[in-house]
Design an enzyme around this catalytic site. Sequence first.
Site, mmCIF file in Angstrom:
data_model
loop_
_atom_site.group_PDB
_atom_site.id
_atom_site.type_symbol
_atom_site.label_atom_id
_atom_site.label_comp_id
_atom_site.label_asym_id
_atom_site.label_seq_id
_atom_site.Cartn_x
_atom_site.Cartn_y
_atom_site.Cartn_z
ATOM 1 C CG ASP A 262 -0.160 0.149 2.561
ATOM 2 O OD1 ASP A 262 1.081 0.340 2.388
ATOM 3 O OD2 ASP A 262 -0.858 0.154 3.619
ATOM 4 C CG ASP B 187 1.537 2.967 4.701
ATOM 5 O OD1 ASP B 187 0.372 2.666 5.033
ATOM 6 O OD2 ASP B 187 2.490 2.508 4.218
ATOM 7 C CG ASP C 71 -3.386 2.405 5.207
ATOM 8 O OD1 ASP C 71 -4.511 2.383 4.505
ATOM 9 O OD2 ASP C 71 -2.677 1.763 5.531
HETATM 10 N N1 DCT Z 1 2.703 -0.011 11.867
HETATM 11 C C1 DCT Z 1 3.209 -0.465 13.186
HETATM 12 N N2 DCT Z 1 2.479 -1.306 13.692
HETATM 13 C C2 DCT Z 1 1.193 -2.099 13.036
HETATM 14 C C3 DCT Z 1 1.017 -1.746 11.889
HETATM 15 C C4 DCT Z 1 1.851 -0.877 11.172
HETATM 16 O O1 DCT Z 1 4.155 -0.156 13.815
HETATM 17 N N3 DCT Z 1 0.500 -2.890 13.523
HETATM 18 C C5 DCT Z 1 3.755 0.707 11.352
HETATM 19 C C6 DCT Z 1 5.048 0.394 10.431
HETATM 20 C C7 DCT Z 1 4.581 0.433 9.163
HETATM 21 C C8 DCT Z 1 3.741 1.512 8.968
HETATM 22 O O2 DCT Z 1 3.094 1.521 10.110
HETATM 23 C C9 DCT Z 1 2.802 1.064 7.693
HETATM 24 O O3 DCT Z 1 2.339 -0.356 7.870
HETATM 25 P P1 DCT Z 1 2.438 -1.221 6.467
HETATM 26 O O4 DCT Z 1 1.977 -0.337 5.147
HETATM 27 O O5 DCT Z 1 1.659 -2.377 6.766
HETATM 28 O O6 DCT Z 1 3.727 -1.340 6.400
HETATM 29 P P2 DCT Z 1 5.013 -1.078 5.380
HETATM 30 O O7 DCT Z 1 6.314 -1.268 5.835
HETATM 31 O O8 DCT Z 1 4.740 0.152 4.793
HETATM 32 O O9 DCT Z 1 4.865 -2.299 4.413
HETATM 33 P P3 DCT Z 1 4.440 -2.293 3.030
HETATM 34 O O10 DCT Z 1 5.425 -2.186 1.676
HETATM 35 O O11 DCT Z 1 3.911 -3.950 2.914
HETATM 36 O O12 DCT Z 1 3.170 -1.473 2.845
HETATM 37 MG MG MG Z 2 2.704 0.451 3.560
#
Ligand code: DCT
Ligand code: MG
Length: 399
Positions: free
Chosen positions: A233, A235, A323
């Site tokens: 996704d 962010d 997000d």
């Molecule tokens: N985060 C966290 N704890 C969680 C969920 C999310 O600390 N339970 C933080 C860490 C990363 C950030 O929020 C965004 O989450 P993701 O989009 O799920 O992770 P990402 O590292 O951006 O990985 P991806 O490339 O898969 O989106």
């Molecule tokens: Mg992400």
Amino acid sequence: IWFTDSMREGRPVAVETRHLIQDTLPTMAEATTPTPVATVSQYACQRQTTTENNNKIFTDAFEVLAESYEFNEMEGPCLAFRRAASVLKSLPWAVQCLGATEDLPCLGEHSKAVMEEILQYGRSFEVEKILSDERYQTLKLFTSVFGVGPKTGEKWYRRGLRSFSDILAEPSIHLNRMQQSGFLHYGDISRAVSKAEAQALGNIIDEAVHVITTDAILALTGGFRRGKEFGHDVDFIVTTPELGKEGHLLTSLIDQLEQQGILLFCEHQTSTFDMSKLPSHRFEAMDHFAKCFLILRLENSQVVGGLHDAEEGGRSWRAVRVDLVSPPIDRYAFALLGWTGSRQFERDLRRFARMERRMLLDNHALFDKTKKEFLAATTEKDIFAHLGLEYIEPWQRNA
Ligand code: DCT
Ligand code: MG
């Protein structure tokens, strides 16, 4: 201020190999004693981890094991394998024999046994058994749907359901709005998002948010801020320099995206943030800031070089998961640090704060239990400094 650091400045400089080489050459007297090699910290927030993983054969295996334990609600072993994987990811060298892991933290008997198998046979039989296990495969499939977590996946599995068609054909199953959209856009949102696609979405949101307020602040976070080439996704943090003005920002932004006809799904959670309820002693997975989970329509023509992985015959658009989180400006540094990740890096920052500093860190604040006061921060560097940690750049947080 979108794509501030890694994306604009181009990325990682060479990995620092300080823990491998000595800072100074040994004197004659010291040369007789074994070479002092600085230890690798057990905390991910004291290691530098770029996207370059020299130990992928091991870490992929560990991640399967961790996920399998997670599906079986065995938190201890799950975390142990996540920690082991994270330590190996930080190494600027590939492990070529078990002896090389002797001084590394977080590698237990089980991790080492798996590594030994991989070193000897090129694969782990335990991991292969999990990968061919029906329950693992089904839970993996079900939880790949947006809005389906391990609990729902488990519930469906226990009812004997094994495929998407089983679920969609089952009249007693009522999918929530998120899950309905998850199935509707499954093909698109299960496909990786490229950096160029993330940039394009950044431009779209940047434009939309500045229509609402000229002084809006937009920052890319998550994996793309850490320099990842692909993500599941995109962010972002959106806020304003004027405290309190961020209150209506997300609602207006959602309206704006809706008017543009690119809003395919939106779940908006209003803020439940209340400084007087902090510090929070129990661990919470989610912060209390206003946020929204979106699926947006991204046109091929908006992406430099076109959509990544466009199918033959050329779709002119794809759906992407986005997000957005909107903290008040005085919480900005904490939110940015928390949302930049990685998950393991965040876990260890909080654990380090608690265990080594008697401090409580979350996405909202940093509380010093000894002084009984909150520590203010306007930048991530301030937070690292309060914790007495060397600053780790976003692209070194891929723990
Ligand atoms: N985060 C966290 N704890 C969680 C969920 C999310 O600390 N339970 C933080 C860490 C990363 C950030 O929020 C965004 O989450 P993701 O989009 O799920 O992770 P990402 O590292 O951006 O990985 P991806 O490339 O898969 O989106
Ligand atoms: Mg992400």
